[in-house]
Structure formats: C-alpha cells, structure tokens
Scaffold this active site. Structure first.
Site: not given
Ligand SMILES: NC(=O)c1ccc[n+]([C@@H]2O[C@H](COP(=O)([O-])OP(=O)(O)OC[C@H]3O[C@@H](n4cnc5c(N)ncnc54)[C@H](O)[C@@H]3O)[C@@H](O)[C@H]2O)c1
Length: 350
Positions: A22, A42-43, A64, A84, A154, A183, A213
């Site tokens: 996102i 942090d990738l 973070i 995020l 989580y 989602n 599935i």
């Molecule tokens: N994708 C979904 O369906 C969904 C649904 C509900 C909520 N969310 C929330 O939205 C946000 C983004 O989701 P996403 O799908 O893009 O996930 P994602 O895993 O693609 O993105 C999260 C990013 O955070 C980085 N990250 C993880 N731990 C870290 C740390 N300790 N320090 C710095 N960076 C760190 C990861 O490298 C990644 O680039 C998240 O907070 C997730 O909980 C996502």
C-alpha cells in the site's frame, strides 16, 4: 470535499512502510500531488525496486524501532505521518509473536511519541478490519462493533495500535485518523509466504500451478483495490471531519475464494485448476464484508474499481515486473499450510 487533493501540495509527509504494497502506491500518489515524502522502511517485507524513484521522495532504510532512524526521519519535520509499517500479517505473527508485538505495538507507540514531540498535524494509522471485528461480528461489519476474541497476535497488536491512537488523541490532542482496510490487493504487492491470497494466486497461476484453497472455497472476503485504499487515506488525511474517527475502507462487496481462484486462472490462462488443502487453524472467518456507509458519509469515500479491472491491472503489473517478482518472492519453511504442502510435494517453483 472535492479539494482534498490540494491539501498535499508542498506538504512534508512521513510514510512508514512506504516500500510496501500500500505504501508504495500511496507514496507515488503523494508525489504526484506535490508532497515531499520521507519513507522509513526496513525492507523486511518489501523490495527496494518497489519504491518509486521519483523526485520528492527521500528513502531511509531502517527499522521503526531504531531511535537513530526515527530521529533522522523526524529531522525532516514531517507535518503528517501515514503509519503503514507493520509486521505483516496473520500467519507471520503466529510464527513470530514477539517480533509482531515489538513492531506493531512498540513501533506504533514510538511513532506516536515522536509525532507528539515534533508537533505533527495529522497521524493516520493503517488499521485492519480483520483485526477489529473478530469472527463473530454481525455482517456487514460496522465501526461501532469490536471484538475481544481475536485469533492471531497480528489482530491483537493492530487493535492495540488503534487503542494507542485513541490515547494519544484524548490525552495529547494528537489528530489521529484510523482507516480500517479490508483485503487490499493491486500492483505493488510482491507474492510470498506471508502475503495475501491475490498476489499468491496470480504468482502460482502464472507458474502454471493449481491454486490451493485453504478451506471450502465458499469463504468470502471483501477485496479492496489499492488505488481506492490510497484515495481513502488521502481523504482521511485531509478532511477535518475524519479526526479521531475510524472508517472501514473496503469495497463493500463479498467475493468467494473459489470464484476468485477461477477468475485468476481464467485471466492468466492457467489450466492447472484449483485444489483444496486444510484450513489454517487461526482462519476462523467464514465471511468478511464491510459496511462502508460511514466512510461514504463522512469523507465521501467510494470504492470505484471493480474486481475484474483491479485484477487485470494487477496481472499487468506482474507481467511487467515478472523477473523481479520471481527473484523476490520468498516462500519457505514456517509458511502457511497451503504453501508448506506444495513444498513438501516438491511442486513449489516448478
Ligand atoms: N494489505 C492488507 O490487506 C491490509 C489490510 C488491513 C490492514 N493493513 C495494514 O496496512 C499497512 C500496510 O500493509 P501492506 O499490505 O502494504 O503491507 P506490506 O508488508 O506490504 O508493507 C509494510 C511495510 O512495512 C515495512 N516494515 C515492516 N516492519 C518494519 C519495521 N520494523 N520498520 C520499518 N519498516 C517495516 C515492510 O518492509 C513493508 O514495506 C500495514 O500496517 C497493515 O497492517 C493491510
């Protein structure tokens, strides 16, 4: 309501997790709107190649939880924070519950503290529909309801983040907004052992594998196109009425997993079909469907992208970046039951 996009012109914005599924889409859009974006990531679950290389983006690689990196990014004086970054997601947190708590709990707390200390004007927290409502909530899921019976670490720590946001809002007056995503899918999400069903289905379909599935296939999810999620975030970040609020950011439509699998196989031309594997123990939600009335009424949010169109865009992105995606997709031991079974049978990656 219509001029919310102008809010971002010239604004300095911190996006934690800006390399992710996102975050990379949000960052690109913010830059198009004229914002100065600092990313802290942090990738750990994303790749550098997925970060848009555009003028106006400063990428800081780091955790973070690392105070030095936090000082570095807050030195840029962001006026807004889109938080995020998260330890993603359910199965990963079952396998690594302590790291989940550190990143999603302590990490969010640190971001909130730095935001208060440095006078951030708006803090937007990426909350999660699957984390707040549990498995027993009435459908469609509405913001008023929350569950104390959650099924993964989580879900617990994502809810904790919302609770900390409420504390910082009530105690320090920090202007928080809590969009609850459902989602998400779309370009920018690299498949992998802990990733969502859509990128993994597309990946396996493009490799000519049958789609596993985990259940009966009758389970439903509320798949939300990432472009629409980004629009919900931008609205929540700009509009006064959003402050202190939580909103479902979803499509408001249910899709059965079996229908999704068939759509993806057809779109990709995969003849290997589907197959059924065991349900994951924590996966206790037969249906996910959000009510989006509140987001519609308060911030004018609409889900505009039909699933067929969103899937087409996502598959197009997979085709464009297929080499990088194949190099980056990580599956391994400790993975979801579906993938583990493929590895055990030696079918993964063939
Ligand atoms: N994708 C979904 O369906 C969904 C649904 C509900 C909520 N969310 C929330 O939205 C946000 C983004 O989701 P996403 O799908 O893009 O996930 P994602 O895993 O693609 O993105 C999260 C990013 O955070 C980085 N990250 C993880 N731990 C870290 C740390 N300790 N320090 C710095 N960076 C760190 C990861 O490298 C990644 O680039 C998240 O907070 C997730 O909980 C996502």
């Amino acid at each position: 309501m219509d001029n919310y996009l102008e809010h971002y012109q010239g604004r300095s914005v911190l996006v934690t997790g800006g390399a992710g599924a996102i975050g990379s889409n949000l960052t690109r859009r913010l830059t198009e709107l004229g914002a100065q974006v600092v990313i802290l990531d942090d990738l750990s679950s994303s790749e550098r190649w997925n970060v848009p290389s555009l003028p106006g983006i400063l990428f800081v690689e780091g955790d973070i939880l690392d105070e030095v990196k936090l000082k570095r990014v807050f030195f840029e004086r962001p006026r807004m924070v889109f938080h995020l970054a998260a330890f993603f997601a359910n199965q990963n947190s079952v396998d690594h519950p302590e790291r989940d708590l550190m990143v999603n709990g302590m990490g969010t707390l640190r971001l909130l503290e730095y935001s208060v200390f440095t006078g951030v004007e708006r803090f937007i927290y990426a909350s999660s529909g699957c984390s707040i409502y549990g498995s027993e909530s009435p459908i469609p899921l509405r913001e008023e309801f929350m569950s104390m019976y959650l099924s993964t670490p989580y879900q617990i720590t994502k809810m904790l983040g919302e609770l900390y946001c409420n504390f910082f809002h009530n105690h320090y007056g920090l202007k928080v907004v809590k969009p609850r995503f459902f989602n998400s899918y779309g370009p920018g999400e690299i498949p992998g052992q802990y990733r969502n069903v859509i990128p993994n289905f597309i990946y396996w379909a493009m490799k000519g594998l049958s789609l596993p599935i985990t259940g009966t296939g009758e389970e439903t999810r509320d798949f939300t196109y990432v472009g629409d999620i980004v629009d919900g975030l931008l609205r929540g970040g700009a509009m006064e009425i959003a402050i202190g609020q939580e909103f479902n950011i979803a499509s408001g439509k249910e899709t059965k997993i079996i229908d999704l699998a068939n759509m993806i196989n057809e779109a990709v031309g995969n003849k290997a079909g589907i197959r059924f594997t065991g349900r994951r123990k924590w996966d206790t939600k037969p249906r996910l469907l959000a009510a989006i009335d509140r987001a519609r009424e308060f911030i004018g949010y609409e889900h505009k992208t039909p699933l067929e169109v969103g899937l087409r865009n996502t598959i197009h992105w997979f085709q464009k970046y297929w080499k990088q995606i194949q190099d980056s997709a990580r599956f391994g031991p400790g993975t979801s039951s579906a993938v583990r079974e493929m590895i055990d049978k030696g079918s993964y990656g063939k």
